[in-house]
Enzyme design. Structure first.
Site, short mmCIF file in Angstrom:
data_model
loop_
_atom_site.label_atom_id
_atom_site.label_comp_id
_atom_site.label_asym_id
_atom_site.label_seq_id
_atom_site.Cartn_x
_atom_site.Cartn_y
_atom_site.Cartn_z
N LYS A 1 38.46 49.45 43.38
CA LYS A 1 38.11 48.24 44.14
C LYS A 1 36.70 47.75 43.81
O LYS A 1 36.23 46.80 44.43
CB LYS A 1 38.20 48.52 45.64
CG LYS A 1 39.53 49.11 46.09
CD LYS A 1 39.46 49.50 47.55
CE LYS A 1 40.65 50.31 47.98
NZ LYS A 1 40.57 50.72 49.41
N ARG B 1 32.03 38.06 57.76
CA ARG B 1 31.73 39.23 58.59
C ARG B 1 30.52 40.03 58.08
O ARG B 1 30.09 40.98 58.72
CB ARG B 1 32.97 40.13 58.67
CG ARG B 1 34.14 39.42 59.34
CD ARG B 1 35.43 40.19 59.22
NE ARG B 1 36.55 39.43 59.78
CZ ARG B 1 37.83 39.72 59.57
NH1 ARG B 1 38.16 40.74 58.81
NH2 ARG B 1 38.77 38.98 60.11
N PRO C 1 40.19 43.95 50.80
CA PRO C 1 40.91 43.81 49.54
C PRO C 1 41.13 45.15 48.86
O PRO C 1 40.28 46.03 48.89
CB PRO C 1 39.98 42.92 48.71
CG PRO C 1 39.13 42.21 49.70
CD PRO C 1 38.96 43.16 50.84
N GLU C 2 42.31 45.32 48.25
CA GLU C 2 42.62 46.52 47.50
C GLU C 2 42.62 46.18 46.01
O GLU C 2 42.26 45.06 45.62
CB GLU C 2 43.95 47.10 47.97
CG GLU C 2 43.90 47.53 49.43
CD GLU C 2 45.15 48.27 49.88
OE1 GLU C 2 45.80 48.92 49.04
OE2 GLU C 2 45.47 48.20 51.08
N HIS D 1 29.96 29.99 55.67
CA HIS D 1 29.43 31.34 55.60
C HIS D 1 28.90 31.68 54.20
O HIS D 1 28.93 32.84 53.79
CB HIS D 1 30.50 32.35 56.02
CG HIS D 1 31.01 32.12 57.41
ND1 HIS D 1 30.25 32.42 58.53
CD2 HIS D 1 32.18 31.61 57.87
CE1 HIS D 1 30.94 32.11 59.61
NE2 HIS D 1 32.12 31.63 59.24
N ARG E 1 44.54 54.48 61.59
CA ARG E 1 45.30 53.36 61.05
C ARG E 1 46.77 53.59 61.35
O ARG E 1 47.11 54.29 62.29
CB ARG E 1 45.04 53.23 59.54
CG ARG E 1 43.64 52.72 59.21
CD ARG E 1 43.41 52.65 57.72
NE ARG E 1 42.83 53.88 57.21
CZ ARG E 1 42.37 54.02 55.97
NH1 ARG E 1 42.45 53.01 55.12
NH2 ARG E 1 41.85 55.16 55.57
N ARG F 1 44.29 70.39 46.03
CA ARG F 1 43.93 69.93 47.35
C ARG F 1 44.78 70.62 48.41
O ARG F 1 45.94 70.95 48.18
CB ARG F 1 44.12 68.40 47.47
CG ARG F 1 43.34 67.58 46.45
CD ARG F 1 41.85 67.69 46.68
NE ARG F 1 41.10 67.07 45.60
CZ ARG F 1 40.61 65.85 45.63
NH1 ARG F 1 40.79 65.09 46.69
NH2 ARG F 1 39.92 65.38 44.60
#
Length: 315
Positions: free
Chosen positions: A61, A126, A2-3, A103, A298, A183
């Site tokens: 999050k 999980r 989830p974001e 679960h 990714r 950065r």
């Protein structure tokens, strides 16, 4: 995983059910879901039983529930129940007569309120997520800890290291831009750095970059202020659209507190659309197909026409 929009959907759902209610008992069905609570299940129960949920707060999050020992007490709570949803964690409000989920890991029984479910259940297939109790500390900038019904200038200690997210009213664009320019990395890597800006994961990074017409490999130290403003505005728009749709759900494991999945995946413009036309280019008669590239184990999805790769892009 989830974001930000998914976690905010959960926060908004939870606060209407649990705020002001006392935790009357705690059942730990699988201690593995308490591995982040170093003192174990008995200490976990001892911290929660009899405590009242003051609020439900989110930054990025991260999600936590400040606790008070006395219902209706004033003052800043010193501890909070923190929830890490991981890849499959769910916080579900259920009535006592609803059979246990397959679960189910932890069950909190709450003080009765008419027409409200009696139990808060943590379900995790999980087992990458979990619950734990953490202390509350002052925020480093004196602003509210995060999104909440009654914001205070304290934050759960385990979330104190992350930056504010684009939906946070106290988010400082000037601070973000100053840190971004220092950065030496690519733009998407910077967006995924929770110490720079929180809450943006792989899906919403691609969507934000697409809306802002920026390539993920654009070096951060070359980004003009106007480009950075457009990017943050795009990130806000993407997340607000996702919130309106209930979040993005590619996996039946992600549901909100009522068990409903999100539907923003139907409105994605870039992520997961490899080989499909770019809708923005198509709208002006340009034939462009979205492409997928490997990125940090990714994938990144971009349009080669309206998101051209920079000549000096190295990431």
């Amino acid at each position: 995983m989830p974001e930000l929009p998914e976690v905010e959907v959960v926060r908004r759902g939870l606060v209407s059910w649990v705020r002001g209610r006392t935790i009357t008992s705690v059942d730990v069905l699988d201690p593995r879901s308490l591995r982040r609570h170093a003192l174990g299940a008995e200490d976990f129960r001892g911290n929660l039983q009899g405590a009242t949920v003051v609020d439900v707060v989110r930054r990025g999050k991260f999600l936590w529930m400040p606790l008070s020992e006395t219902p209706g007490a004033t003052g800043t709570p010193t501890v909070a129940l923190m929830a890490h949803l991981g890849m499959s964690g769910q916080l579900l409000m259920q009535d006592a007569d609803v059979p246990d989920e397959k679960h189910l890991k932890v069950r909190l029984r709450l003080s009765p309120v008419a027409s409200m479910p009696e139990q808060l259940r943590f379900v995790d297939q999980r087992i990458f997520g979990g619950l734990f109790v953490t202390g509350m500390v002052p925020t480093d900038d004196g602003g509210p800890g995060g999104q909440a019904e009654s914001p205070v200038a304290f934050i759960a200690e385990e979330a104190s290291h992350i930056a504010r997210d684009p939906l946070d009213p106290a988010f400082s664009f000037d601070l973000f831009y100053s840190r971004l320019r220092k950065r030496k990395t690519g733009l998407k890597r910077a967006l995924l750095d929770q110490g720079l800006v929180s809450g943006i994961g792989n899906i919403y990074a691609d969507e934000s970059l697409w809306r802002a017409k920026l390539h993920y490999a654009r070096p951060t130290d070359t980004l003009r202020r106007g480009d950075a403003e457009r990017l943050i505005t795009s990130a806000r728009e993407v997340m607000l659209d996702a919130l309106a749709a209930g979040g993005t759900s590619f996996d039946s494991l992600y549901v909100n507190v009522n068990g409903a999945s999100g539907y923003f995946d139907r409105a994605l413009n870039a992520y997961g659309r490899e080989g499909r036309p770019c809708s923005r280019c198509a709208a002006v008669g340009i034939n462009s197909v979205l492409r997928r590239e490997l990125f940090m184990n990714r994938s990144s999805y971009t349009c080669p026409v309206c998101q051209p790769r920079p000549r000096n892009g190295r990431w």
